[in-house]
Design a protein around this motif. Structure first.
Motif, PDB file in Angstrom:
ATOM      1  N   ARG A  36       0.846  -1.191   0.000  1.00  0.00           N
ATOM      2  CA  ARG A  36       0.000   0.000   0.000  1.00  0.00           C
ATOM      3  C   ARG A  36       0.880   1.240   0.000  1.00  0.00           C
ATOM      4  O   ARG A  36       2.033   1.231   0.411  1.00  0.00           O
ATOM      5  CB  ARG A  36      -0.909  -0.009   1.217  1.00  0.00           C
ATOM      6  N   ASP A 110      -4.961  -4.906   1.321  1.00  0.00           N
ATOM      7  CA  ASP A 110      -4.562  -4.319   0.050  1.00  0.00           C
ATOM      8  C   ASP A 110      -5.106  -5.118  -1.140  1.00  0.00           C
ATOM      9  O   ASP A 110      -4.676  -4.924  -2.267  1.00  0.00           O
ATOM     10  CB  ASP A 110      -3.040  -4.225  -0.041  1.00  0.00           C
ATOM     11  N   TYR A 174     -10.154  -1.423  -5.499  1.00  0.00           N
ATOM     12  CA  TYR A 174      -9.603  -1.871  -4.215  1.00  0.00           C
ATOM     13  C   TYR A 174     -10.597  -1.507  -3.111  1.00  0.00           C
ATOM     14  O   TYR A 174     -10.750  -0.339  -2.756  1.00  0.00           O
ATOM     15  CB  TYR A 174      -8.232  -1.230  -3.972  1.00  0.00           C
TER      16      TYR A 174
END
Length: 582
Positions: A36, A110, A174
Motif C-alpha cells: 500500500r 490491500d 480496491y
C-alpha cells in the motif's frame, strides 16, 4: 551493510548486495501492487538508508542494528497481515435455478475486488469464468450463466460497489472495510427492476417498507408477463393476498390515498371490485362517501389535497367508474382550482409550493379523466418540461419516472423518451446495481422501483386490467358501450429496418375501432427498436371475444400475431325497487 527484502508470491529481490557486505535477510508476505502507498515509503527508507552507508562498528553494532531492523520488520509485518471484511453478493436471474448468494469474506487489506470475489465464489461453490480486457479482469460466467447478446442488447454480470455500478473492473477496484461487492446479472433495466421487487418479497407477501410502497409494487408485478417473467403467479397472488389482509371493515385500506392506490393495485392484477367488497360496499364506494364539498379528497390534511385527489381520479378511471360529485363539484374541478398561475401544483389549493411530483400526479389524473389538452394543461406541461435537464432527468429516479409517465399520458413523447433515456443511462446511472431505484432521501425503495419499471415498460396510469391469467395478460371484463384501449408493443428483433408497419386487431369488428384516436401505423421501426400502437375500440355488442394484434410490414413476407386476450363485454345489471307512499 546491505538489506535484502524478499516478497513471497513471487519471490522478488529489491536490492543487490556487494560481495563483502554483511547481509540481513527479511521476508515479507506478498503485497499486491508492491504494498500500500503508506507502506512503500517505510520499506524504501529502510533499504536506501542502509544501502548508502558503509558497514562499520563491529559485531555489537551489527547486533544492535539487527534488533532495530527486526523490530521494524515485526511492526511492518503486523500492518501487512491485517485483513478486512467484505460482503460479496451474487444476484442470479429470477428464472435461473440458483438463489441469490451472500458471502462474508476476509482478505488482506490491500486486496482488489477480484481477490474477494474469487474467494467468495470458492466459499459458495460457485464456478467463475474470467475474461481479461487489457490488464482488467471481468466476470464472464458465474455458475455457467454467462455474458451473451440478445439482439442489440447484452446480458452480463454487472459489478457494483455498495449498490452503485462501478466504473472499474473487478481487478482495478480496491475495496475498503465493510464494502458490499455485488455481481448482478443484468438483463434489461425494466426487467431488473421487476426482478428486484420479486427478490424483495417477504414470506407473507409484503414488498417494501409499508402498504403504500407495496401497492405500487403490486401494480408493477402485473407487468411481469410483458417482461417475459413467467412462473411467478404464486408470488403475485401472495402479494395481492397480503394487501387484502390490510382491508378494513368499511372496505377501505386506511385513508383515501391508500385506498385509491390499493384499488389500483388489485385491479391491475385482474381482481374485480366485486371480489373485495366488504359488508356490501366496495372500496370506491367508500372513497366516494368521503368526498369533500369542493369535489376533492383528503388524507394528510383537513382539506382536499392534490395528492389524494389525483390517485382517486386514476382509481375511478381504472375501474371504469364515473367520477363522483359533491355539491355539484367533481375531482377534476378541484384539481384545476389548485393549479398555480405558472401551471404547477402544490399540496392544497392554498399551498404556493411548486411541487414537481404533485404536478406530475395531477397531469396523469387529468389525462385519465379525459380532460382536453387545453391552455391550462399546456401550461402545466411547459412548466414540467422546464424542470427536465438536457439529459432528460428530473431531480431523481422517482420524479424522472413519474415525469415520463405524465408526459406519455399527454402524448408528449419526445419529453417522455428523454426521461426514459435518463433512467437507462449508463453515465451516473439512476438505477442501482441490484436493479432498484430511489431518491436522495430513500435511495432504494419499492415504490420508486415500481414506478420506474412502469415508465421503462412504456406504460401509463391507469394500467390495463388483467385477470391474473399468466397466459393471457390484459384479459378481463369491460362494460357494454365502453371504450377499451388495446396496446400492442412491437419490437424489431431483426438487424434490418421494418418499413410501412401496420397493426390491426383480429377478433373484433373493424367498425368498432375509433380510427381518429388510434395509432396503428409506423413508417419505420429501426432494428432493435420498440414501438407501441394504441388502438381505441368502442365495445358495441355484449359477448365473449378473443382478440389479438396482427402486424404486417413491407419488409417481411409474413404477418406476425400477438398473444390472445380474452375480453368479456358485459351489460350493467341494475336492481330496481319501486315504493309507494300515502
Amino acid at each position: 551493510m546491505c538489506l535484502k527484502v524478499f516478497l513471497k508470491k513471487p519471490l522478488r529481490e529489491f536490492i543487490p548486495c556487494g560481495a563483502h557486505a554483511p547481509q540481513i535477510w527479511l521476508f515479507f508476505p506478498y503485497l499486491s501492487k508492491a504494498g500500500r502507498a503508506s507502506e512503500r515509503p517505510v520499506m524504501w527508507h529502510i533499504i536506501l538508508d542502509y544501502y548508502k552507508k558503509k558497514w562499520g562498528g563491529g559485531v555489537a553494532e551489527m547486533r544492535k542494528t539487527g534488533l532495530v531492523l527486526i523490530s521494524l520488520f515485526l511492526l511492518l509485518n503486523t500492518a501487512i497481515a491485517q485483513e478486512m471484511n467484505i460482503e460479496v453478493v451474487f444476484n442470479f436471474p429470477l428464472e435461473s435455478a440458483h438463489t441469490d448468494n451472500h458471502q462474508q469474506v476476509s482478505v488482506p487489506i490491500d486486496s482488489n475486488a477480484f481477490t474477494a470475489i474469487t474467494k467468495a465464489g470458492q466459499q459458495a461453490g460457485i464456478e467463475l469464468e474470467i475474461k481479461f480486457f487489457g490488464n482488467s479482469a471481468f466476470i464472464e460466467c458465474a455458475a455457467e450463466i454467462c455474458t451473451r447478446q440478445n439482439g442489440e442488447d447484452w446480458m452480463f454480470w454487472l459489478f457494483s460497489v455498495n449498490n452503485k455500478p462501478s466504473q472499474f473492473g473487478v481487478s482495478d477496484y480496491y475495496p475498503q472495510e465493510g464494502d458490499v461487492l455485488l455481481l448482478n446479472y443484468f438483463e434489461w433495466r425494466s426487467l431488473d427492476a421487476i426482478e428486484w421487487l420479486f427478490d424483495s418479497q417477504e414470506q407473507d407477501g409484503k414488498i417494501g417498507a409499508n402498504s403504500f410502497q407495496h401497492t405500487f409494487a403490486l401494480m408493477a408485478l402485473s407487468l411481469s408477463q410483458d417482461q417475459n417473467i413467467s412462473g411467478m403467479q404464486e408470488e403475485k397472488n401472495l402479494a395481492a393476498d397480503y394487501l387484502l389482509s390490510l382491508q378494513q371493515d368499511d372496505a377501505g385500506f386506511g385513508d383515501d390515498l391508500r385506498s385509491s392506490v390499493a384499488a389500483m393495485g388489485l385491479l391491475s392484477n385482474g381482481i374485480e371490485l366485486e371480489e373485495f367488497k366488504v359488508n356490501g360496499h366496495d372500496t370506491l364506494e367508500t372513497i366516494s362517501s368521503h368526498q369533500q364539498p369542493d369535489g376533492g379528497f383528503r388524507s394528510g390534511a383537513n382539506e382536499s389535497d392534490v395528492d389524494t385527489t389525483s390517485w382517486a381520479v386514476i382509481a375511478f378511471s381504472q375501474a371504469g367508474r364515473a367520477l363522483p360529485e359533491s355539491n355539484g363539484n367533481n375531482p377534476v374541478g378541484f384539481l384545476l382550482s389548485a393549479q398555480h398561475n405558472n401551471g404547477s401544483f402544490g399540496y392544497t389549493t392554498g399551498d404556493e409550493t411548486e411541487s414537481i411530483d404533485f404536478t406530475q400526479e395531477a397531469l396523469i389524473a387529468l389525462a385519465a379523466a379525459k380532460e382536453q389538452k387545453n391552455e391550462a394543461i399546456q401550461k402545466t406541461l411547459s412548466w414540467l418540461s422546464g424542470k427536465q435537464g438536457p439529459d432528460g432527468c428530473i431531480v431523481d429516479g422517482f420524479r424522472t419516472a413519474l415525469g415520463a409517465i405524465a408526459f406519455r399520458a399527454w402524448d408528449e413523447n419526445d419529453s417522455a423518451d428523454k426521461a426514459v433515456e435518463c433512467l437507462e443511462s449508463d453515465f451516473d446511472p439512476m438505477q442501482n446495481g441490484d436493479g432498484s431505484f430511489g431518491r436522495e432521501s430513500n435511495p432504494s425503495n419499492a415504490m420508486d422501483t415500481a414506478i420506474a419499471a412502469i415508465a421503462l415498460s412504456g406504460k401509463i396510469f391507469p394500467l390495463s386490467i388483467g385477470n391474473g391469467d399468466e397466459n393471457s395478460p390484459g384479459s378481463g371484463k369491460i362494460g357494454y358501450h365502453s371504450i377499451a384501449k388495446f396496446t400492442a408493443r412491437v419490437k424489431n428483433e431483426s438487424g434490418v429496418s421494418a418499413q410501412n408497419v401496420n397493426i390491426r386487431l383480429a377478433g373484433l369488428p373493424g367498425e368498432w375501432i375509433i380510427a381518429e384516436e388510434s395509432e396503428m401505423h409506423f413508417d419505420e421501426i429501426q432494428a432493435g427498436k420498440t414501438v407501441e400502437a394504441e388502438i381505441f375500440v368502442r365495445m358495441l355488442e355484449p359477448g365473449e371475444y378473443t382478440v389479438s394484434a396482427v402486424v404486417s410490414t413491407d419488409t417481411a413476407a409474413r404477418d406476425f400475431e400477438s398473444n390472445d386476450l380474452n375480453v368479456s363485454v358485459e351489460e350493467a345489471l341494475l336492481g330496481v325497487d319501486l315504493f309507494a307512499g300515502w
